[in-house]
Design an enzyme around this catalytic site. Sequence first.
Site, short mmCIF file in Angstrom:
data_model
loop_
_atom_site.label_atom_id
_atom_site.label_comp_id
_atom_site.label_asym_id
_atom_site.label_seq_id
_atom_site.Cartn_x
_atom_site.Cartn_y
_atom_site.Cartn_z
N GLU A 35 0.85 -1.19 0.00
CA GLU A 35 0.00 0.00 0.00
C GLU A 35 0.89 1.25 0.00
O GLU A 35 1.82 1.36 0.81
CB GLU A 35 -0.92 -0.02 1.22
CG GLU A 35 -1.62 1.29 1.54
CD GLU A 35 -2.45 1.83 0.38
OE1 GLU A 35 -2.46 3.06 0.19
OE2 GLU A 35 -3.08 1.03 -0.34
N ARG A 110 -17.81 4.14 3.95
CA ARG A 110 -16.69 3.52 3.23
C ARG A 110 -15.52 3.18 4.15
O ARG A 110 -14.89 2.12 4.01
CB ARG A 110 -16.24 4.45 2.10
CG ARG A 110 -15.28 3.85 1.12
CD ARG A 110 -15.08 4.76 -0.08
NE ARG A 110 -16.18 4.68 -1.01
CZ ARG A 110 -16.21 3.88 -2.08
NH1 ARG A 110 -15.19 3.08 -2.31
NH2 ARG A 110 -17.23 3.88 -2.90
N ARG A 206 -20.12 15.81 -2.68
CA ARG A 206 -20.36 14.77 -1.68
C ARG A 206 -20.38 15.38 -0.28
O ARG A 206 -19.60 16.28 0.02
CB ARG A 206 -19.28 13.68 -1.74
CG ARG A 206 -19.18 12.98 -3.10
CD ARG A 206 -18.06 11.94 -3.06
NE ARG A 206 -17.78 11.36 -4.35
CZ ARG A 206 -18.28 10.20 -4.79
NH1 ARG A 206 -19.11 9.52 -4.01
NH2 ARG A 206 -17.96 9.73 -5.98
#
Length: 436
Positions: A35, A110, A206
């Site tokens: 990552e 999320r 958003r």
Amino acid sequence: MGVKFRVAICGGGIGGLTLAVALSRYHDIQVDVYEAAGQFKEIGAGVMIWARTWEILSMLGMAENFARIAHAPPNRSPGIGFDYRKSDQPQEGSRFYLFQVPYGCIRFHRAQFLDVLVSHLPEGVAHFGKRLTTYTNLPKSHGGDTPIALRFADGSTAVCDLLVGCDGIKSTIRKQMLEEHVHTRGGDRKLLDHIDPVWSGTIAYRALIPVQRLVKPGGQKHRTIDSPMMYCGKDKHVVSYSISAGSIVNVVTLASQPQLYGSPYNGPWVTDCSPTEVQECYAGWEPEVQELLKCIEKPTRWAIHELKPLPFYFTGRVVLLGDAAHAMTPHQGAGAGQAIEDAFVLAEVLGHRHTSRSAIPRALTAYERVRLPMANHVLEGSRQSGNMYEFNGPLGDNLVPLGPLIGSQWDWLWDTTPQSERDRALGMLQSMRAAL
């Protein structure tokens, strides 16, 4: 039992972590997740999935954990996918279509969704601060197979037998794969057009709203608290639904200029903006929408991009998954689900007892044959759905036939099942082995 091959997953988003969790069931496969950031994290607010994705999470043993963080514990009873209203006028709007399916639309925050995946990740699998810059096929080893060398931005290196690009819409791995296919293998130069994402012509705003702000002093609740809403109008639409066990409402408002599709988008894709900017964009819409938007405090502005559908997902033993393969617009709430389906099918073919290191390309062929047509279909269908929500589809704002046409765009949800897709991939794998 020894390790039969090593899988490097570059990218620790929803797709990459689902693949890592799914592969961790096979003790003869070594898994490493690289990552780029210093920790696993997701940008954005809400994520939705449908019944077929819930089946995969259940098969992977995570349903109980995900049920705790959903808008409500999922069950098979019919639920609202979306309630469609015509809302681009000052007077009260009206429903023109109600999309209902088993489980309805299953919604999450999320970041919480990612946390569940992280909690199922075995120790020692994750490596942070590892931004891949290049990969290279090394000379053949004594076993006759070619390992892949990975080089990261911090100067470190690693080796694997299979590289999975889960590195998102701006994928470094997709770029190198396509460039090499053109420049060293004589591939069609048109492939280079698939490297960079395409601006859809749409800007999204958003925001998250605490539910209590949408309840009036007399106790009257805004409709969207209990029902996922799709407020539709010319060139614009507003999506809203509750997440986090019903404590937060996720709002995404979208404004499009269809004539700008594919034109360059200059500037950062995600920026902060003012609540006033959002409210002014939907001035003149019905009161229900105005009430919702007045509760927004800290919106962000997003330039919505997508990929041109790819003609293939792998070369050699390098394969793409999730947004790196088929980043799509959000209009069918399918991006996360398609990444999870990729991960499920790929893990099943890689974990098959006959998939050795030398058989990896056969497994990738089976994965691609099953997943590429489906994911590209959803990618294109998502764009078409967004056009319909904004009365830019073939029926314009002819609402009576428009509703059922919107509904038909979701047929992929039940045309197959994840189990049948897996079985089809495994059947292909067996056929290829038998043909040797």
